[in-house]
Design an enzyme around this catalytic site. Structure first.
Site, short mmCIF file in Angstrom:
data_model
loop_
_atom_site.label_atom_id
_atom_site.label_comp_id
_atom_site.label_asym_id
_atom_site.label_seq_id
_atom_site.Cartn_x
_atom_site.Cartn_y
_atom_site.Cartn_z
N SER A 144 0.81 -1.22 0.00
CA SER A 144 0.00 0.00 0.00
C SER A 144 0.84 1.27 0.00
O SER A 144 0.41 2.30 -0.54
CB SER A 144 -0.95 0.00 1.20
N HIS A 195 1.62 4.47 4.81
CA HIS A 195 0.91 5.22 3.78
C HIS A 195 1.50 6.61 3.60
O HIS A 195 1.66 7.09 2.48
CB HIS A 195 -0.58 5.31 4.12
#
Length: 315
Positions: A144, A195
């Protein structure tokens, strides 16, 4: 971080259905290879998750640097894999066709490594500033972070428009920040630092020196590898001046394709072009006996122009 359980991998089945719905021949090679590698590591993990995740304690203090390579390729469960790879699928289709397969592969490899490094720096900084050593033991795994970096690139190349996040319209250029906060609050178990590291790497590429450094490194590699039949020149908007050569050595330059882009796209945006291409592919499958052309098949420029204008005139 929980260890995944054995059983029916519903997320993996849904991912495969998405791939076949789009059509394998409609997915650029590096994007398809990235999906395949992640699926392979999910089904055949190199190491258990606890031994492939990255943390300051494991990587920096215990010098287990191979985790930087392993962590982006391992996922906690099939749903973790599904959501990451579906996101990769759509980002990859757009970005690889814009940047070219070789440069996109270079971007993926660089981002995979740098997001881990930036993640470690963030965790180390927070642990030192807050005097909380637990941050050094936080272990993250998954693709991610790379996806957030690619999200920054996608928004950089297509800055206009809005996306809907939790029912609120958000401008594309701020979408990655809104998603960062939304995911953190809606799914507390996700890695906020991972992230954020991806966003920072993406900004280093679009706004900072990373792209110039990558250009320089690529130039050094090409100069050591010797001359080749193809040359790629990149700027902040992606590839330009792609050059090939005839058998007798005469160069064929495709600059005019970019200058007269509307002739080929009928003024459509990238998303509209993608949607129309997929619909056309599905229509062709149902109305012709011949299968679709493999990805990378190139018609002569005049024939391509004739077919595209004929298709647009018929609509």
């Amino acid at each position: 971080m929980q260890r995944r359980t054995r059983g029916i991998n519903t997320g993996l089945l849904l991912l495969l259905s998405q791939v076949f719905q789009i059509g394998i021949n409609n997915i650029p090679p590096v994007t398809l290879a990235t999906l395949a590698v992640n699926v392979w590591f999910f089904l055949n993990p190199w190491k258990p998750l606890y031994h492939s995740c990255i943390s300051v304690e494991k990587c920096y203090q215990q010098k287990d640097w191979q985790r930087l390579l392993l962590s982006p390729l391992h996922h906690g469960d099939d749903w973790h894999l599904y959501f990451n790879m579906v996101s990769m699928l759509w980002k990859g289709v757009k970005l690889e066709r814009r940047l070219g397969s070789r440069w996109f592969a270079y971007v993926i490899a660089t981002f995979s490594l740098l997001t881990g490094v930036v993640y470690l720096l963030l965790q180390f900084t927070v642990a030192e500033l807050l005097n909380q050593p637990d941050f050094k033991r936080n272990c993250a795994v998954g693709f991610s972070g790379v996806l957030f970096a690619l999200k920054v690139l996608s928004n950089h190349y297509c800055p206009g428009g809005f996306v809907n996040i939790l029912g609120f319209p958000v401008p594309n250029r701020f979408a990655c920040w809104a998603e960062l906060v939304a995911i953190h609050f809606c799914t507390p178990g996700t890695s906020f630092a991972g992230h954020l590291a991806g966003i920072l790497v993406g900004l280093m590429y679009t706004q900072g020196p990373l792209k110039k450094i990558m250009d320089t490194c690529a130039g050094i590699f090409i100069s050591h590898a010797g001359p080749s039949g193809q040359q790629n020149h990149f700027n902040n908007a992606g590839p330009s001046g792609y050059q090939n050569h005839y058998a007798d050595g005469r160069p064929v330059t495709y600059d005019a394709t970019y200058r007269n882009y509307d002739v080929y796209t009928a003024g459509l945006s990238e998303e509209e072009q993608l949607e129309r291409a997929l619909r056309a592919s599905i229509w062709d499958r149902g109305n012709t006996r011949n299968g679709p052309m493999p990805y990378g098949f190139r018609l002569p420029p005049e024939e391509m122009r004739r077919q595209r204008l004929h298709r647009f005139d018929g609509q």
